[in-house]
Each structure stands twice: as structure tokens, then as C-alpha cells.
Design a protein around this motif. Structure first.
Motif, short mmCIF file in Angstrom:
data_model
loop_
_atom_site.label_atom_id
_atom_site.label_comp_id
_atom_site.label_asym_id
_atom_site.label_seq_id
_atom_site.Cartn_x
_atom_site.Cartn_y
_atom_site.Cartn_z
N MET A 83 74.57 52.80 64.34
CA MET A 83 75.39 52.39 63.29
C MET A 83 75.09 51.00 63.23
O MET A 83 75.91 50.12 62.46
N ARG A 84 74.35 50.21 63.96
CA ARG A 84 74.30 48.76 63.84
C ARG A 84 73.87 48.47 62.42
O ARG A 84 72.99 49.32 61.73
N GLY A 85 73.90 47.30 62.06
CA GLY A 85 73.53 46.88 60.53
C GLY A 85 74.72 47.39 59.54
O GLY A 85 74.46 46.68 58.38
N PHE A 86 75.54 48.24 59.83
CA PHE A 86 76.33 48.27 58.79
C PHE A 86 77.98 47.69 58.82
O PHE A 86 78.91 47.62 58.02
N ASN A 87 77.93 46.95 60.06
CA ASN A 87 79.53 46.28 60.34
C ASN A 87 79.81 45.21 59.19
O ASN A 87 80.76 44.89 58.83
N ASP A 88 78.54 44.68 58.48
CA ASP A 88 79.13 43.68 57.42
C ASP A 88 79.16 44.23 56.05
O ASP A 88 79.43 43.47 54.94
N GLU A 89 78.74 45.50 55.88
CA GLU A 89 78.92 46.02 54.82
C GLU A 89 80.48 46.54 54.22
O GLU A 89 81.15 47.03 55.10
N SER A 90 80.64 46.41 53.03
CA SER A 90 81.91 46.94 52.59
C SER A 90 82.10 48.28 52.65
O SER A 90 81.17 49.12 52.63
N ASP A 91 83.29 48.98 52.54
CA ASP A 91 83.47 50.38 52.43
C ASP A 91 82.69 50.90 51.27
O ASP A 91 82.21 51.97 51.25
N GLU A 92 82.98 50.11 50.09
CA GLU A 92 82.10 50.76 48.84
C GLU A 92 80.63 50.90 49.02
O GLU A 92 80.17 51.61 48.50
N ARG A 93 80.14 49.70 49.60
CA ARG A 93 78.72 49.67 49.77
C ARG A 93 78.30 50.90 50.68
O ARG A 93 77.50 51.49 50.62
N LEU A 94 79.24 51.17 51.85
CA LEU A 94 78.92 52.22 52.49
C LEU A 94 78.84 53.61 51.91
O LEU A 94 77.88 54.52 52.03
N ILE A 95 79.87 53.84 51.25
CA ILE A 95 79.98 55.13 50.07
C ILE A 95 78.96 55.12 49.30
O ILE A 95 78.13 56.39 49.30
N ALA A 96 78.21 54.02 48.84
CA ALA A 96 77.18 54.08 47.67
C ALA A 96 75.95 54.48 48.55
O ALA A 96 74.99 55.34 47.99
N LEU A 97 75.79 53.89 49.88
CA LEU A 97 74.75 54.44 50.56
C LEU A 97 74.75 55.85 51.00
O LEU A 97 73.53 56.50 51.10
N TYR A 98 76.00 56.31 51.32
CA TYR A 98 76.02 57.72 51.68
C TYR A 98 75.64 58.51 50.51
O TYR A 98 74.88 59.57 50.85
N VAL A 99 76.11 57.90 49.47
CA VAL A 99 75.90 58.93 48.30
C VAL A 99 74.38 58.90 47.94
O VAL A 99 73.84 59.90 47.31
#
Length: 197
Positions: A1-17
Motif C-alpha cells: 500500500m506504499r504510494g497511497f499515503n499522500d493521496e486524498s480519500d477522493e483520489r483513492l476512491i477514484a482509483l478504486y473505481v
């Protein structure tokens, strides 16, 4: 999960989608302690808290996958509200199960079919339901069947399932969701009744 620490929740949701399951794992990791602590604060029971925690993330996955999540920069508040609603649902159900009294002057509430001993017919119907369910479970793809058996027959948590099958919690939750969808579809297509009612 390295590399996601600086991402916003919304960005993580977009990536998941877009199909990146690791982004959702990062979301779970980021919020799990706060959500779990919130649930424990209300239910005071670790096992129940685990169940509500898992149901919270099943609902999160379902809502996001259906495109019903509205991005407003308040993901933590949204997920907490889902957990809160599930806690309320649990207490409502518990209250409705425990509130009834046999002291009233109306109909005898203890004279109900579900409280009586099963008849031979009920036993036969129940036996058929169990056979139908087993048959449908065997028709599921292996990875869905594996998760369903571990959850419902072995009573394992989604964390235990994820560890045992060496997949992410998100993947285990997704497999369970698809297993249930597939079983509902099979029951509908084959006109299989799954209750005594």
C-alpha cells in the motif's frame, strides 16, 4: 500500500473505481481504527463490533461500485454515518425481538408458528431448502464458494478469510458480495424458495 499515503480519500476512491483494489485497501487501512473504535464505543462487544465493521465496508464497496457515492470531501463522516446506521439497525432489531410481552389481554403472542415445534412437513421443506442451498453453493465459482463457506459455515471474519486466502479484505468482501448476488440470481431463475414462509 506504499504510494497511497499522500493521496486524498477522493483520489483513492477514484482509483478504486478504475479497478485499483490496493487503493481501497489503503482507504480501509487509513480509517479502520477510527471506525472500529466508534463502533466499539456503542456496542461494547468485540464480536458484534467486528460484524458491524465488516458490514460497514461491504456497504461502502456496494455504494461505490453502484456509482452512488457522492464526492464531497467528507469520506470519513460518510463512512461513520454508515457505521452509525448499522448500529441503530442492530439495536432496533434487538429491541423489537425483546420488547414483546405475554401479559397483554390481546392474542397470545407465544402462539406463533415460529415458536412451535416443527412439523414433519416443515422438516421436509427445511431439508429441501438446505439441499437447494448446498447445490447453489457448489455452482459458484471456486473463489466465491471458498469465501462464502468460510464466512457462513466456519464463521470466520473477513480479516481471517483474507489472511487464509492470501487476498486483501476488499477482495474477500467483493467475492462474498458476488457469491450472494449469484445465489439470489440462481434462486430466482430456478424459482427456489429459501424460507419456510
Amino acid at each position: 500500500m506504499r504510494g497511497f499515503n499522500d493521496e486524498s480519500d477522493e483520489r483513492l476512491i477514484a482509483l478504486y473505481v478504475e479497478g485499483d483494489n490496493n487503493a481501497f485497501d489503503a482507504l480501509v487501512e487509513r480509517h479502520k481504527v477510527r471506525v472500529y473504535t466508534y463502533i466499539c464505543g456503542y456496542v461494547k462487544d468485540e464480536e458484534l463490533a467486528d460484524d458491524i465493521f465488516q458490514e460497514t465496508f461491504v456497504k461502502v464497496i456496494s455504494t461505490i461500485k453502484q456509482g452512488r457515492y457522492v464526492e464531497n470531501g467528507r469520506f470519513p463522516a460518510w463512512i461513520t454515518r454508515i457505521a452509525h446506521n448499522l448500529i441503530i439497525d442492530f439495536f432496533r432489531q434487538e429491541k423489537s425481538e425483546n420488547v414483546q410481552s405475554a401479559d397483554g389481554t390481546g392474542a397470545n403472542i407465544l402462539n406463533r408458528k415460529e415458536l412451535s415445534e416443527a412439523t414433519i412437513e416443515d422438516d421436509l421443506v427445511l431439508s429441501q431448502i438446505h439441499a437447494d442451498v448446498r447445490r447453489m453453493v457448489m455452482q459458484l465459482p471456486y473463489n466465491q464458494r471458498q469465501v462464502l463457506v468460510m464466512r457462513y459455515y466456519k464463521n470466520m471474519s473477513f480479516k481471517e478469510i483474507a489472511d487464509t486466502t492470501k487476498v486483501s479484505i476488499n477482495t474477500a468482501l467483493g467475492r462474498m458480495r458476488y457469491a450472494i448476488i449469484n445465489m439470489r440470481r440462481m434462486a430466482e431463475e430456478n424459482h427456489i424458495a429459501l424460507s419456510l414462509q
